[in-house]
Design a protein around this motif. Structure first.
Motif, mmCIF file in Angstrom:
data_model
loop_
_atom_site.group_PDB
_atom_site.id
_atom_site.type_symbol
_atom_site.label_atom_id
_atom_site.label_comp_id
_atom_site.label_asym_id
_atom_site.label_seq_id
_atom_site.Cartn_x
_atom_site.Cartn_y
_atom_site.Cartn_z
ATOM 1 N N ALA A 153 0.864 -1.177 0.000
ATOM 2 C CA ALA A 153 0.000 0.000 0.000
ATOM 3 C C ALA A 153 0.902 1.229 0.000
ATOM 4 O O ALA A 153 2.087 1.136 0.347
ATOM 5 N N PRO A 154 0.359 2.382 -0.374
ATOM 6 C CA PRO A 154 1.191 3.595 -0.364
ATOM 7 C C PRO A 154 1.679 3.929 1.042
ATOM 8 O O PRO A 154 0.934 3.797 2.019
ATOM 9 N N LYS A 155 2.923 4.363 1.154
ATOM 10 C CA LYS A 155 3.463 4.759 2.450
ATOM 11 C C LYS A 155 2.761 6.040 2.915
ATOM 12 O O LYS A 155 2.785 7.051 2.206
ATOM 13 N N PRO A 156 2.126 6.023 4.089
ATOM 14 C CA PRO A 156 1.508 7.250 4.587
ATOM 15 C C PRO A 156 2.551 8.344 4.808
ATOM 16 O O PRO A 156 3.638 8.078 5.349
ATOM 17 N N ALA A 157 2.221 9.550 4.416
ATOM 18 C CA ALA A 157 3.171 10.650 4.550
ATOM 19 C C ALA A 157 3.522 10.921 6.011
ATOM 20 O O ALA A 157 4.621 11.417 6.305
ATOM 21 N N VAL A 158 2.622 10.582 6.933
ATOM 22 C CA VAL A 158 2.869 10.876 8.352
ATOM 23 C C VAL A 158 3.802 9.857 9.001
ATOM 24 O O VAL A 158 4.238 10.057 10.135
ATOM 25 N N TRP A 159 4.091 8.766 8.307
ATOM 26 C CA TRP A 159 5.028 7.774 8.839
ATOM 27 C C TRP A 159 6.403 8.007 8.255
ATOM 28 O O TRP A 159 6.556 8.223 7.038
ATOM 29 N N ASP A 160 7.439 7.936 9.109
ATOM 30 C CA ASP A 160 8.795 7.943 8.569
ATOM 31 C C ASP A 160 9.132 6.533 8.089
ATOM 32 O O ASP A 160 8.315 5.609 8.187
ATOM 33 N N TRP A 161 10.336 6.366 7.551
ATOM 34 C CA TRP A 161 10.688 5.060 6.981
ATOM 35 C C TRP A 161 10.690 3.962 8.041
ATOM 36 O O TRP A 161 10.265 2.824 7.767
ATOM 37 N N ALA A 162 11.155 4.269 9.235
ATOM 38 C CA ALA A 162 11.193 3.242 10.279
ATOM 39 C C ALA A 162 9.788 2.753 10.612
ATOM 40 O O ALA A 162 9.542 1.542 10.723
#
Length: 314
Positions: A109-118
């Motif tokens: 799924a698309p990475k949420p912008a509010v989550w960092d990579w970790a």
């Protein structure tokens, strides 16, 4: 490319960061250049040999089930994603290999912008597992749910997802993690002797469903639920002796283990994206290690005191 693997059961020192051939996306798959990947307590148990009679391994065994990164290959038949997109997701459970520079994903799924990579790197496995268990338990609005081991990686996400479903959530953890659980909307109590009495004091009418993320307390958990069918564990290999289902999502490969597997709940990934955007789903990160420090990451996992998910950064 670099990939984490081990060729024998043993302590964290058996883990190696080896040079291996790159995988490539097949039909219905994508490949990502990994930015972060997750480490699960279950995989540490596989490496130690604790699970050898339940989940026999073929060596060398490559580790890692979930990861986040940038799409660099798109397989035939895949739509809605392009090279350069940032995503999080899961590898095929029989192949794994997400603790590597590149991994092929079968669900994403698309990475949420509010989550960092970790956060994104450890999200998919937690979300899928919690969704799979709550789907089986049919836990939802008006229910009281008990999570045993609520401060660990799966437990922290399970508590939030149960609350989203409208359940009242009680979670066990050490006293030092109680304020943390409250911040996630979970009512804390301690584990260990006296658990039945403590939970009954919080929920005199009883609990409707129990999600065991820690193991070692199934008689008490069954007593609290009133029916072993209302308890699901992901951590206790004695489950069958107590009439409890042990949930796992291994592929349908014809083995006895697969016959008891639950269908992977990949639909949970899309819901997680929406909840993250609404500020209703956090992915607590216990610690982030460089990929080359994977043995230290496993050592932390084995303490069973990590608050949240342990991550490898690439």
């Amino acid at each position: 490319m670099r990939a984490v693997q081990f060729s024998e059961y043993g302590p964290p020192e058996v883990l190696q960061v080896a040079e291996v051939p790159e995988p490539h996306a097949g039909p219905g798959e994508i490949r990502i250049a990994v930015r972060a990947s997750g480490l699960s307590a279950g995989e540490a148990r596989l490496r130690s040999g604790e699970m050898r009679h339940v989940v026999p391994l073929t060596f060398p065994y490559r580790t890692g089930f979930d990861a986040a990164g940038v799409v660099d290959e798109v397989g035939d038949g895949v739509t809605g994603v392009r090279v350069g997109d940032e995503v999080f997701g899961m590898a095929h459970s029989a192949v794994r290999g997400a603790n590597a520079d590149h991994v092929v994903l079968t669900a994403w799924a698309p990475k949420p912008a509010v989550w960092d990579w970790a956060e994104a790197g450890g999200a998919a496995g937690l979300v899928e597992t919690a969704t799979r268990v709550f789907d089986r338990l049919a836990a939802g609005s008006g229910d009281t749910v008990l999570i045993q081991g609520a401060a660990g990686g799966v437990g922290t996400v399970a508590g939030q997802l149960a609350a989203v479903r409208g359940a009242r959530v009680i979670g066990t953890a050490s006293a030092r993690n109680h304020d943390f659980l409250r911040s996630l909307g979970v009512e804390p109590t301690t584990y260990g002797p006296g658990l039945v009495e403590r939970v009954r004091a919080l929920a005199p009418a009883g609990v409707d469903a129990v999600f065991d993320c820690a193991g070692g307390a199934l008689p008490d958990l069954v007593a609290l639920a009133g029916d072993p069918a209302r308890v699901v564990t992901i951590a206790d290999t004695t489950a069958a002796a107590h009439g409890v289902h042990m949930s796992h999502g291994v592929p349908d490969d014809g083995t006895a283990l697969a016959a008891n597997a639950d269908r992977p709940a990949v639909h949970g990934l899309g819901l997680a994206v929406d909840l993250a955007a609404q500020g209703r789903l956090r992915i607590p990160v216990a610690a982030a290690f460089p990929l080359t420090h994977v043995a230290a990451a496993h050592e932390l996992s084995e303490t069973r005191h990590a608050r949240g998910k342990i991550i490898l950064m690439h």
